[in-house]
Design an enzyme around this catalytic site. Sequence first.
Site, short mmCIF file in Angstrom:
data_model
loop_
_atom_site.label_atom_id
_atom_site.label_comp_id
_atom_site.label_asym_id
_atom_site.label_seq_id
_atom_site.Cartn_x
_atom_site.Cartn_y
_atom_site.Cartn_z
CE LYS A 80 1.92 1.35 -3.44
NZ LYS A 80 1.28 1.06 -4.74
CB SER A 155 4.17 1.96 -6.94
OG SER A 155 2.78 1.71 -6.83
CB SER A 179 1.42 -0.53 -8.68
OG SER A 179 2.02 0.45 -9.49
#
Length: 484
Positions: A80, A155, A179
């Site tokens: 990520k 996210s 997330s």
Amino acid sequence: MAEIAWKGASELVADIAAGRTTSEAVLDHYLDRVDAHNGAINAVVATDVEAARARARAADQATAEGRSWGPLHGLPMTIKDCFEVVGMACTAGAPELKDHRPNRHATAVERLIEAGTIVYGKTNTPIWAGDLQTYNDVFGTTNNPWDVARGPGGSSGGSAAAVASDFTALELGSDIGGSIRNPAHFCGVAGHKPSYGIVPIRGHIPGAPGNLTEPDIGVAGPLARTVGDLELALDVMAGADEMKGPGWRLDLAPPRHEATKDYRIAVWNDDPFCAVDTEVADLIAAAGEKLAGLGAKVDDRARPAIDMAESHEIYYTLLAAELGIGLPEGLRQRLKDAPPAATDMSHGAIFGRGAVMEHAEWLGWNERRAKLRDIWHRFFGDFDVLLCPVMPRAAFPHDQSKDFQGRTLPINGVDRNYVDMIVWCGMTCGVYLPATVVPIGKTSEGMPVGVQVVANFLEDRTALHVAKLLERALGGFDVPPMFR
């Protein structure tokens, strides 16, 4: 050579070790997948192919010489784009960080690399990791592999989309309000939010680049297509950071039980404070019934002795205190000069009050959280895990309207506030509990649905084990139709 497509991390590592495939072949497979499909998904937003290929060849040479770098030897993967990785920019979706190139790996990334992984790319995230969708002005919009008209969650949306698209078998995500869990649920993959504090989060943005402060609530954790791969990654990443290492070691307890029949499982699939889509609630109920059919003791009326509205207020206030540090100073001053009324219990008002409260107030809210944690601890004296929703609904169509607080989503035909979507994740996140998400079925529209398997603090292995039982019983990950 062994087949590579859709294999999990554990299988690929075993194949590389046995000489059935090579690290470079796996890397080429992922690069070919990205070349063929990333245009439609936009999950992988940066690569360092030259460095990855050199490391893959070195891994294969080590394999040929009978050497292993660790339990993830030779596995290519993505990370990520909130975690710092040397050799690639780390933007957290923010234009002002588009040229930020760190000089050290995030600690969790370092542990994955020391275990033998090869980081070949970064995956997309909303700006400052701050949305339930994944889009930003640096890299654009990430789409859900199950329906490109919908978002993959956020996210860690790029992370989950990459795993669901077979751009990688393993990903590193982060979670402060769902997330990891929300994207896993939306994309039909598995994800684990660890107990707070057991996976170092140094090198994660936000906070600021180079920040050494451990954020409240936020954690780092893995996403994968199987629960077994989550366990493998957690074993690699969990443990004391360099500051704590001289004084303590992490020793997570094993699962409470071995057999399904010995588990005591509570199911909480709906609540008036945060209504759940009927199809989602029904799938969670069916998951509980499946475990009951396998001999588990299942109670669909058991609840921790908390009020969900109060629990959310405590969580969202403390979240605001953490995130409020990054608010523009002008906005902070306006909130201080004219705070929202104490009687206003809207999400925006709770956030506004929490973002600018004084430290003495924070201590009071933290004590209220401690009391909630005690309630949960006692609840897990009677039950081993709780099954509950990740979010009130499955993945929704893209909505990039500017008024974040003004967005709504329909739940059973009634428009609910956009921020309602984090209530169920926040309930467990704010009190530091571990939660594993595993797919349990699909809606009538064909969108995947996951369930949170929540366990007591530091009993991550129990949450993972029950998630694995559900995975075996219900089938786990399914390949999205666009790739069949």
